[in-house]
Design a protein around this motif. Sequence first.
Motif: not given
Length: 485
Positions: A246-250, A276-280, A363-370, A435-437
């Motif tokens: 379900d989740l990995v670390y970035d 990068r994986p988004v489920n991070a 960090q807080f703006f990237l997809p995933g769970e900060p 999300f976009a960058f």
Amino acid sequence: MTGVSLLTYADRFGGGMAGLRQLLDGPFRHFAGVHILPFFVPYDGADTGFDPVDHTAVDPRLGSWDDVRRLAGNREVTADLIVNHVSASSAEFTDWLARGEQSPYDGMFLTYDRVFPDGGREAEITAFYRPRPGLPFTPYRGGDGRRRLVWTTFMPTQVDLDVSHPAAWDYLRGVLTALRDGGVTTVRLDAVGYAVKTPGSDSFMTEHTLAFVRDVADLVRQSGMRVLVEVHAHYSQQLAIAPLVDLVYDFALAPLMLHSLGTGTVDRLAHWFDIRPVNAVTVLDTHDGIGIIDAGPAGETAGLIDHSEMAAIFDRAAEATSGHSQLASVIPAWMSLPHQINATYFSVLGGEVDTYLLARAVQFFLPGEPQVYYVGLLGGLDDTELFARTGQGRDVNRHFYTAGEIETAMASEVTRGVLELVRLRSAHPAFAGEFAFRVLTGSALELSWRNGADSAVLAVDVASRTFRIDATGMPPMSRPARTES
């Protein structure tokens, strides 16, 4: 969980489960989840809880399973399933040592001859990757007088499980039942990369490891919990394992931010954002230090940064910490550099508030769970006194906070700034959108979220170390603070 989580020890932030809940229900109520680092018996062992004598019991000095369930009443709770090892003082290991083949735990622990039944050659033995100096074996004598070499990947008192044996699986099932019944909603597989030993390889994150991850992830999900995997390794390993759980670390973000801030460039960050994986779970700091290996090369395989760029990060950290990070960081066996910096992230950035909040904003703006580590939340600098007492390098980043220190930190610029970012990421509707960058210049990036009429845009310049956030319905946030015309 769509908001931000806190990573903490119960005893070092709140003094126990009840105190931790009081903080999370009070001044830190905007955190949507909490990962409580090992709170089992004992929570203060040789490896601060990662050497459980009883992995199914809450240490009564911290509280009870009822306390954990209360914490889980209105937030996600993550706990560790330590899949690689248990304490040498555990009932299971001591029973096996005393009774040998008559013990119900016979086969649960990995011995030298299980991996090398015909003996191992020097090249095979030294090929194993170990995050500590020396070889991964410790001699133990059984009740019958027989001498055994037991695998101890991390410490002599942390005995490895033989995860190919049914007795080890029965043990893991029992722990998962205790976690589920105790209110835990997400399980982190700790040290999973070391769990399978395969002769002829370095035995770290091999195809056999991935097969084990699939099996144990299925076991966790059958118990009704999510699976988070912890692997400090080449970034390709995170990409390979992300679809299985379900989740990995970035983990790559932290060193790449240090590289960008040290060089005034964003090209490596931008490349990572592309792949990068988004489920991070996105992190800058954890209880284990700042992993640099996660962005570096592996043998002949290129990394996100090269070996010289890794060395430069260590050099800048040493300069920022007056050489202390060099003293605290351990070089693993057969390596020329440490695999992580033992220091707080704030210390490595020289205690510069604006730079630190810039890194948190990215960090807080990237997809995933900060996720924010409790020392990072409170703007902690290196605890050199604790390190001097224990000799454990990672203790520089594991301060014991008193109630007074927490109160003082809450009034600081760092903690107020981090909490503002926590509230933004947790509550603003834009983060439920797309999300976009884009790269603005060689030193500047823009990260944006849009959800219908709602938007949140972060512009950062790593050369000037400035950033600005514009979010609908909120006044702009910028560092350094500027007066709007």
